[in-house]
Design a protein around this motif. Structure first.
Motif, PDB file in Angstrom:
ATOM      1  N   HIS A  24     -11.574   3.418  -1.724  1.00 13.88           N
ATOM      2  CA  HIS A  24     -10.558   4.410  -2.087  1.00 13.88           C
ATOM      3  C   HIS A  24     -10.951   5.799  -1.575  1.00 13.88           C
ATOM      4  CE1 HIS A  24      -7.433   6.417  -4.405  1.00 13.88           C
ATOM      5  NE2 HIS A  24      -8.350   7.247  -4.867  1.00 13.88           N
ATOM      6  N   LEU A  25     -12.235   6.103  -1.670  1.00 11.83           N
ATOM      7  CA  LEU A  25     -12.737   7.398  -1.221  1.00 11.83           C
ATOM      8  C   LEU A  25     -12.548   7.575   0.281  1.00 11.83           C
ATOM      9  CD1 LEU A  25     -14.512   9.979  -1.926  1.00 11.83           C
ATOM     10  CD2 LEU A  25     -16.474   8.595  -1.212  1.00 11.83           C
ATOM     11  N   LEU A  26     -12.757   6.492   1.020  1.00  8.21           N
ATOM     12  CA  LEU A  26     -12.727   6.571   2.481  1.00  8.21           C
ATOM     13  C   LEU A  26     -11.331   6.448   3.056  1.00  8.21           C
ATOM     14  CD1 LEU A  26     -15.830   4.336   3.316  1.00  8.21           C
ATOM     15  CD2 LEU A  26     -15.732   6.829   3.154  1.00  8.21           C
ATOM     16  N   ALA A  27     -10.378   5.994   2.253  1.00  6.79           N
ATOM     17  CA  ALA A  27      -9.030   5.757   2.765  1.00  6.79           C
ATOM     18  C   ALA A  27      -8.451   7.035   3.358  1.00  6.79           C
ATOM     19  CB  ALA A  27      -8.135   5.239   1.648  1.00  6.79           C
ATOM     20  N   TRP A  28      -7.969   6.926   4.577  1.00  6.84           N
ATOM     21  CA  TRP A  28      -7.345   8.076   5.220  1.00  6.84           C
ATOM     22  C   TRP A  28      -6.274   7.579   6.162  1.00  6.84           C
ATOM     23  CZ3 TRP A  28      -6.317  12.931   4.888  1.00  6.84           C
ATOM     24  CH2 TRP A  28      -5.794  13.594   5.994  1.00  6.84           C
ATOM     25  N   GLU A  29      -5.076   8.069   6.004  1.00  6.03           N
ATOM     26  CA  GLU A  29      -3.966   7.690   6.860  1.00  6.03           C
ATOM     27  C   GLU A  29      -3.704   8.809   7.853  1.00  6.03           C
ATOM     28  OE1 GLU A  29      -1.856   6.035   8.955  1.00  6.03           O
ATOM     29  OE2 GLU A  29      -1.933   4.708   7.213  1.00  6.03           O
ATOM     30  N   SER A  30      -4.024   8.548   9.116  1.00  6.25           N
ATOM     31  CA  SER A  30      -3.885   9.591  10.130  1.00  6.25           C
ATOM     32  C   SER A  30      -2.500   9.613  10.758  1.00  6.25           C
ATOM     33  CB  SER A  30      -4.938   9.395  11.235  1.00  6.25           C
ATOM     34  OG  SER A  30      -4.748   8.152  11.882  1.00  6.25           O
ATOM     35  N   VAL A  31      -1.683   8.618  10.450  1.00  3.47           N
ATOM     36  CA  VAL A  31      -0.351   8.567  11.039  1.00  3.47           C
ATOM     37  C   VAL A  31       0.560   9.563  10.326  1.00  3.47           C
ATOM     38  CG1 VAL A  31       1.640   7.114  11.521  1.00  3.47           C
ATOM     39  CG2 VAL A  31      -0.661   6.149  11.635  1.00  3.47           C
ATOM     40  N   ASP A 311     -11.637  16.498  -4.055  1.00  5.04           N
ATOM     41  CA  ASP A 311     -10.691  15.440  -3.695  1.00  5.04           C
ATOM     42  C   ASP A 311     -11.326  14.317  -2.878  1.00  5.04           C
ATOM     43  OD1 ASP A 311      -8.789  16.929  -4.974  1.00  5.04           O
ATOM     44  OD2 ASP A 311      -7.911  17.757  -3.145  1.00  5.04           O
ATOM     45  N   ARG A 312     -12.269  14.671  -1.975  1.00  2.31           N
ATOM     46  CA  ARG A 312     -12.777  13.642  -1.065  1.00  2.31           C
ATOM     47  C   ARG A 312     -14.304  13.583  -1.009  1.00  2.31           C
ATOM     48  NH1 ARG A 312     -11.071  12.675   4.354  1.00  2.31           N
ATOM     49  NH2 ARG A 312     -10.983  10.504   3.667  1.00  2.31           N
TER      50      ARG A 312
END
Length: 437
Positions: A24-31, A311-312
């Motif tokens: 969850h911490l690493l999730a990143w949506e670059s789109v 947040d991250r």
């Protein structure tokens, strides 16, 4: 007790929910979202069809300019050299020192062609040639990034690229002399003071004034990233970069203030940046937490740092340094600091990282500016399969094949069998014509 200003989440290796929380911490949506896609699609199509007129219209609208022609947004090499000559001595010296270190490092990456000759006289090999023209995007506005200019332009120059074209937005007409000076040192040939998706479209398709390039490199905002993704295929691109990242692995013996500031160094980029500390020493994590809250009020960008860490950010307690390396490989960070007594002992366990900073004295910030290796690095876990920007990104490799008559005859027999097995008769007969009877 004073209110805690920043509280990165705490994770403990081995907890039942550790893997879930780490994912969850690493999730990143670059789109980018649909609205951004629509805006960028319109800009790209307009520039593609209307050329300079669309480019001028968008530049004036988005950057609050009043340019009449693209000539008003064009700088030549002499103007870049003038910016370099007029820099304050301290800035020029620092820029020249950084440029030399970056050039010296990247000259080691130059690849040469090679060939070998088989017993029957057949010669096989590879030729390495530079790209003809590349485009360099440099963010503009309130922030100036001369380091980004050096890191992108110098490898292209070392590779032997014929022409380097730079685009940089100048909102309100504000232009950084430091950026222009860096362009002079980096070997940039022409500069257009344009930015955003319209600049990417111009570089990809060309306009009456802006030449089309073979590859576009350099960071930008979500509109720039979306445009780069959109034009990929028409041109090459370096990567679609996510937010900046730093992962620090510490044995607990480094000054906590140092580690806190190292985390700040990436967190200050923007609210989505990610700073993570891993240590087998739980008390050290507490000490760094205390340093974070002590030092945060002294930071000019404290609001951004606070948002990023809350947040991250994370502090991860692990049983030992071996498990720290395991977690690191799962994260595949852009920047990794091994702030430990013997970093070489852990290095062999690290498989995925964009750049590794070894030892307590090697701050990641040195790599951003003047260590020498490139600071354009894979983010968002892509260090699992990609590498830092380098000279090799501005060169292409061409295969060389020169069969002797005897070699063509023998290879033709093999090709014939395989081609007929695929049902491609013309392939087979083309090879068979060369077979000696």
């Amino acid at each position: 007790m004073s209110e805690v200003a920043v509280q990165p989440r705490r994770l403990v290796y081995g907890d039942k929910t550790f893997a879930e929380h780490l994912d969850h911490l690493l999730a990143w949506e670059s789109v980018s979202d649909t609205s951004v896609q629509q805006v960028v699609t319109d800009i790209v199509e307009q520039v593609k069809s209307r050329g300079d007129d669309a480019l001028l219209e968008f530049s004036n609208r988005f950057d609050n300019l009043a340019a009449k022609t693209l000539a008003d947004l064009t700088l030549d090499k002499q103007q870049l050299l003038s910016a370099l000559e007029n820099l304050p001595t301290e800035q020029r010296t620092a820029l020249e020192t950084a440029a030399k270190r970056i050039r010296d490092y990247h000259e080691k990456q130059v690849q040469d062609g090679w060939s070998f000759t088989e017993a029957d006289g057949t010669r096989l090999g590879q030729r390495v040639t530079p790209l003809d023209r590349v485009g360099l995007y440099v963010p503009g506005g309130q922030a100036a990034y001369p380091s980004s200019v050096l890191m992108n332009a110098i490898p292209a120059s070392v590779a032997g690229v014929d022409e380097v074209v730079m685009v940089v937005p100048t909102p309100g007409g504000a232009i950084s002399e430091l950026v222009l000076a860096a362009a002079a040192l980096g070997g940039v040939d022409r500069v257009f003071t344009i930015g955003g998706a319209q600049a990417i479209a111009a570089l990809a398709y060309g306009t009456e004034t802006v030449p089309a390039v073979d590859k576009i490199v350099g960071p930008g905002n979500i509109y720039v990233a979306t445009a780069k993704r959109m034009v990929f295929g028409q041109v090459g691109i370096d990567m679609i970069a996510g937010p900046s990242e730093i992962l620090v692995i510490s044995d607990g013996k480094t000054d906590p203030d140092w580690i806190a500031m190292d985390l700040f160094s990436q967190a200050e980029h923007d609210e989505d940046a990610q700073a993570i500390l891993i240590s087998p020493d739980a008390e050290f994590l507490d000490a760094v937490q205390a340093s974070i809250n002590k030092l945060l009020p002294t930071m000019e960008r404290k609001t951004i740092i606070q948002a990023s860490l809350n947040d991250r950010g994370a502090m991860i307690h692990v049983p030992d340094l071996s498990k720290a390396a395991e977690v690191c490989n799962r994260i595949a960070p852009e920047h990794l600091e091994l702030s430990i007594e013997n970093p070489e002992a852990v290095l062999s366990d690290i498989r995925h990282a964009g750049a590794i900073f070894m030892g307590r004295y090697t701050a990641e910030a040195l790599g951003d500016y003047c260590a020498g290796p490139n600071h354009v690095l894979p983010t968002s876990g892509t260090a699992r399969y990609s590498s830092p920007l380098g000279v090799y990104d501005f060169q292409k490799r061409t295969s060389l094949i020169n069969f002797s008559a005897q070699g063509a005859s023998e290879a033709g027999k093999v090709a014939s069998v395989l081609a007929r097995g695929e049902g491609l008769t013309a392939h087979a007969r083309s090879a068979e014509y060369r077979i000696k009877k």
